[in-house]
Design an enzyme around this catalytic site. Structure first.
Site, PDB file in Angstrom:
ATOM      1  N   SER A  19      40.357  15.832  16.331  1.00 14.73           N
ATOM      2  CA  SER A  19      41.529  16.102  16.150  1.00 14.73           C
ATOM      3  C   SER A  19      41.430  15.304  14.819  1.00 14.73           C
ATOM      4  O   SER A  19      40.782  14.509  14.673  1.00 14.73           O
ATOM      5  CB  SER A  19      42.705  15.317  16.810  1.00 14.73           C
ATOM      6  OG  SER A  19      44.154  15.128  16.610  1.00 14.73           O
ATOM      7  N   LYS A  70      52.196  20.004  25.192  1.00 11.93           N
ATOM      8  CA  LYS A  70      52.909  20.627  25.125  1.00 11.93           C
ATOM      9  C   LYS A  70      54.525  20.832  25.688  1.00 11.93           C
ATOM     10  O   LYS A  70      55.746  20.414  25.321  1.00 11.93           O
ATOM     11  CB  LYS A  70      52.905  22.127  23.712  1.00 11.93           C
ATOM     12  CG  LYS A  70      52.197  21.485  22.346  1.00 11.93           C
ATOM     13  CD  LYS A  70      52.529  22.772  21.088  1.00 11.93           C
ATOM     14  CE  LYS A  70      51.477  21.407  20.087  1.00 11.93           C
ATOM     15  NZ  LYS A  70      52.124  22.066  18.856  1.00 11.93           N
ATOM     16  N   ASP A 106      56.288  21.196  12.844  1.00 13.83           N
ATOM     17  CA  ASP A 106      55.566  21.803  13.386  1.00 13.83           C
ATOM     18  C   ASP A 106      56.376  23.350  11.857  1.00 13.83           C
ATOM     19  O   ASP A 106      55.807  23.416  10.259  1.00 13.83           O
ATOM     20  CB  ASP A 106      54.872  23.329  13.745  1.00 13.83           C
ATOM     21  CG  ASP A 106      54.232  22.953  14.651  1.00 13.83           C
ATOM     22  OD1 ASP A 106      53.263  21.451  14.521  1.00 13.83           O
ATOM     23  OD2 ASP A 106      53.631  22.753  15.764  1.00 13.83           O
ATOM     24  N   LYS A 160      57.365  40.452  23.432  1.00 12.54           N
ATOM     25  CA  LYS A 160      57.369  38.794  22.896  1.00 12.54           C
ATOM     26  C   LYS A 160      57.555  38.743  21.465  1.00 12.54           C
ATOM     27  O   LYS A 160      58.805  37.906  21.378  1.00 12.54           O
ATOM     28  CB  LYS A 160      56.168  38.399  23.152  1.00 12.54           C
ATOM     29  CG  LYS A 160      55.773  38.263  24.118  1.00 12.54           C
ATOM     30  CD  LYS A 160      54.167  37.838  24.979  1.00 12.54           C
ATOM     31  CE  LYS A 160      53.616  36.399  24.423  1.00 12.54           C
ATOM     32  NZ  LYS A 160      52.340  35.948  24.492  1.00 12.54           N
ATOM     33  N   MET A 219      48.116  29.956   9.614  1.00 18.59           N
ATOM     34  CA  MET A 219      48.170  28.999  10.263  1.00 18.59           C
ATOM     35  C   MET A 219      47.094  28.215  10.574  1.00 18.59           C
ATOM     36  O   MET A 219      46.754  26.998  10.909  1.00 18.59           O
ATOM     37  CB  MET A 219      49.126  29.429  10.900  1.00 18.59           C
ATOM     38  CG  MET A 219      50.942  29.412  10.502  1.00 18.59           C
ATOM     39  SD  MET A 219      52.252  29.896  11.854  1.00 18.59           S
ATOM     40  CE  MET A 219      52.236  28.704  12.991  1.00 18.59           C
ATOM     41  N   TYR A 221      42.954  26.903  10.363  1.00 18.56           N
ATOM     42  CA  TYR A 221      42.081  26.635   8.682  1.00 18.56           C
ATOM     43  C   TYR A 221      40.547  26.338   9.785  1.00 18.56           C
ATOM     44  O   TYR A 221      40.437  26.556  11.059  1.00 18.56           O
ATOM     45  CB  TYR A 221      43.014  25.787   8.499  1.00 18.56           C
ATOM     46  CG  TYR A 221      42.897  23.733   9.376  1.00 18.56           C
ATOM     47  CD1 TYR A 221      43.467  23.518  10.768  1.00 18.56           C
ATOM     48  CD2 TYR A 221      41.925  23.670   9.977  1.00 18.56           C
ATOM     49  CE1 TYR A 221      43.951  22.837  10.918  1.00 18.56           C
ATOM     50  CE2 TYR A 221      40.986  22.410  10.610  1.00 18.56           C
ATOM     51  CZ  TYR A 221      42.577  22.019  11.407  1.00 18.56           C
ATOM     52  OH  TYR A 221      42.231  20.876  11.975  1.00 18.56           O
ATOM     53  N   GLN A 250      53.336  18.600   8.452  1.00 21.55           N
ATOM     54  CA  GLN A 250      53.600  18.054  10.087  1.00 21.55           C
ATOM     55  C   GLN A 250      53.452  16.705  10.037  1.00 21.55           C
ATOM     56  O   GLN A 250      54.606  16.156  10.994  1.00 21.55           O
ATOM     57  CB  GLN A 250      53.308  18.991  10.886  1.00 21.55           C
ATOM     58  CG  GLN A 250      52.007  19.321  11.620  1.00 21.55           C
ATOM     59  CD  GLN A 250      52.185  18.287  12.353  1.00 21.55           C
ATOM     60  OE1 GLN A 250      51.785  17.641  13.096  1.00 21.55           O
ATOM     61  NE2 GLN A 250      50.173  17.924  12.431  1.00 21.55           N
TER      62      GLN A 250
HETATM   63  P1  ATR Z   1      49.742  30.130  20.597  1.00 20.54           P
HETATM   64  O1  ATR Z   1      51.103  28.524  20.733  1.00 20.54           O
HETATM   65  O2  ATR Z   1      48.907  29.580  19.291  1.00 20.54           O
HETATM   66  O3  ATR Z   1      50.952  30.257  19.539  1.00 20.54           O
HETATM   67  P2  ATR Z   1      49.507  31.442  22.463  1.00 20.54           P
HETATM   68  O4  ATR Z   1      51.452  31.026  22.593  1.00 20.54           O
HETATM   69  O5  ATR Z   1      48.747  31.911  23.345  1.00 20.54           O
HETATM   70  O6  ATR Z   1      49.113  30.243  21.624  1.00 20.54           O
HETATM   71  O7  ATR Z   1      49.947  32.969  21.204  1.00 20.54           O
HETATM   72  C1  ATR Z   1      48.924  33.684  20.971  1.00 20.54           C
HETATM   73  C2  ATR Z   1      49.555  34.560  20.217  1.00 20.54           C
HETATM   74  O8  ATR Z   1      48.247  35.057  19.146  1.00 20.54           O
HETATM   75  C3  ATR Z   1      49.917  36.074  20.810  1.00 20.54           C
HETATM   76  O9  ATR Z   1      51.249  36.005  20.014  1.00 20.54           O
HETATM   77  C4  ATR Z   1      48.539  36.915  21.488  1.00 20.54           C
HETATM   78  O10 ATR Z   1      49.230  38.381  21.059  1.00 20.54           O
HETATM   79  P3  ATR Z   1      50.180  38.386  22.571  1.00 20.54           P
HETATM   80  O11 ATR Z   1      51.482  38.033  22.780  1.00 20.54           O
HETATM   81  O12 ATR Z   1      49.812  40.122  22.945  1.00 20.54           O
HETATM   82  O13 ATR Z   1      48.551  37.976  23.414  1.00 20.54           O
HETATM   83  C5  ATR Z   1      47.970  36.464  19.932  1.00 20.54           C
HETATM   84  N1  ATR Z   1      46.892  37.326  19.749  1.00 20.54           N
HETATM   85  C6  ATR Z   1      45.861  36.510  20.186  1.00 20.54           C
HETATM   86  N2  ATR Z   1      44.128  36.741  19.719  1.00 20.54           N
HETATM   87  C7  ATR Z   1      44.927  37.959  19.291  1.00 20.54           C
HETATM   88  C8  ATR Z   1      43.935  39.321  18.540  1.00 20.54           C
HETATM   89  N3  ATR Z   1      43.118  39.124  18.643  1.00 20.54           N
HETATM   90  N4  ATR Z   1      45.052  40.096  17.668  1.00 20.54           N
HETATM   91  C9  ATR Z   1      45.939  40.178  17.944  1.00 20.54           C
HETATM   92  N5  ATR Z   1      46.868  39.133  18.160  1.00 20.54           N
HETATM   93  C10 ATR Z   1      46.143  38.628  18.748  1.00 20.54           C
END
Ligand code: ATR
Length: 277
Positions: A19, A70, A106, A160, A219, A221, A250
């Protein structure tokens, strides 16, 4: 945790050693002449409540919360800010008067980075937000409050994205779609809120999706530009940004909640570009 006499703050996570928050908040404290300590605390899964109780006894005044806590923080808070309630997320806990106040910074962090640091406007822009997880949920309200022409959420799992569009429909013109439905669409600002960059993956966005003078924002880095940033460059996005500024902004918002002063962020963002933990 060592016993401290001055006000104590920390980020809790598991893992947490990576972190940058201790560096950022320690620099904020120096800049604003605040006497405080800020540490990174590794908390075992299931131990957040116990940790917070003992932290309070040791002069703990506030916590930032990162993965995977979280949801624990959201449930532990005895009061939630309106924005945390709507975002369904808490990244900042204020420990005060036997209360645990939960907030999320955020969204403000993203908006401050875009608007203040990079002179971007949201008003009258067509915005695409890619992804529909927790990170995206936290930024929708502040984005919509800036009155974009439209905000579309595209996600691999469309249901979603649709749920988020339904949840935030009171705040502005928001809709959801699949990646396939983005052919022939163009956007002024595309925000990658997926976790795809973490694994070096690129969300399947079509070519020619950026309008003239468009901005791409990841979002995430990393030391090197993410795959989304590299792809955005190939696609002709004019301004390409990563989430480092959002991280610092943030943090500045959390610091403001705790200390009532807003630190300057520019120099710290620049220094973090070279920071080695
Ligand atoms: P965070 O808290 O970081 O947002 P999360 O709630 O697990 O993590 O959400 C991850 C997001 O990245 C989701 O929208 C996921 O898509 P799905 O809802 O279909 O799972 C998206 N995501 C992760 N890997 C991906 C990939 N390789 N291509 C497209 N979307 C991806």
């Amino acid at each position: 945790m060592t016993k401290q006499t001055n006000d104590c703050y920390a980020v809790i996570g598991n893992p947490v050693s990576h972190s940058k928050s201790p560096f950022i908040h320690t620099e904020f404290a120096k800049l604003t002449n605040q006497l405080l300590t800020y540490t990174a605390e590794l908390v075992e899964i299931g131990q957040v409540k116990n940790f917070v109780e003992s932290f309070i006894k040791n002069n703990g005044k506030g916590l930032n919360v990162t993965v995977p806590f979280k949801l624990d923080a959201f449930e532990l808070a005895t009061e939630l800010s309106d924005r945390a309630q709507r975002a369904g997320a808490v990244n900042t806990l204020t420990l005060k008067d036997n209360k645990i106040l939960g907030d999320t910074t955020d969204g403000t962090g993203l908006l401050n980075d875009l608007i203040k640091n990079h002179n971007q406007t949201i008003k009258h822009k067509r915005i695409l937000v890619v992804g529909a997880g927790g990170a995206v949920r936290g930024v929708l309200e502040p984005l919509l409050l800036e009155s974009p022409t439209s905000l579309i959420i595209a996600n691999r799992t469309v249901s979603k994205a649709q749920q988020l569009a339904d949840d935030f429909s009171n705040f502005g013109n928001i809709s959801a779609c699949s990646f396939n439905e983005l052919d022939n669409e163009q956007f002024d600002l595309i925000i990658n809120g997926t976790s795809a960059s973490l694994s070096g993956d690129l969300p399947p966005l079509p070519d020619n999706i950026f309008s003239n003078h468009a901005c791409a924002y990841d979002m995430m880095y990393a030391k090197e530009p993410t795959v989304f940033m590299q792809w955005s460059k190939q696609q002709g996005a004019e301004i390409i940004l990563d989430g480092l500024g959002m991280l610092v902004e943030q943090a500045a918002e959390s610091f403001y909640i705790w200390r009532g002063v807003r630190p300057e962020t520019k120099e710290i963002i620049n220094r973090l570009r070279d920071y080695k933990p």
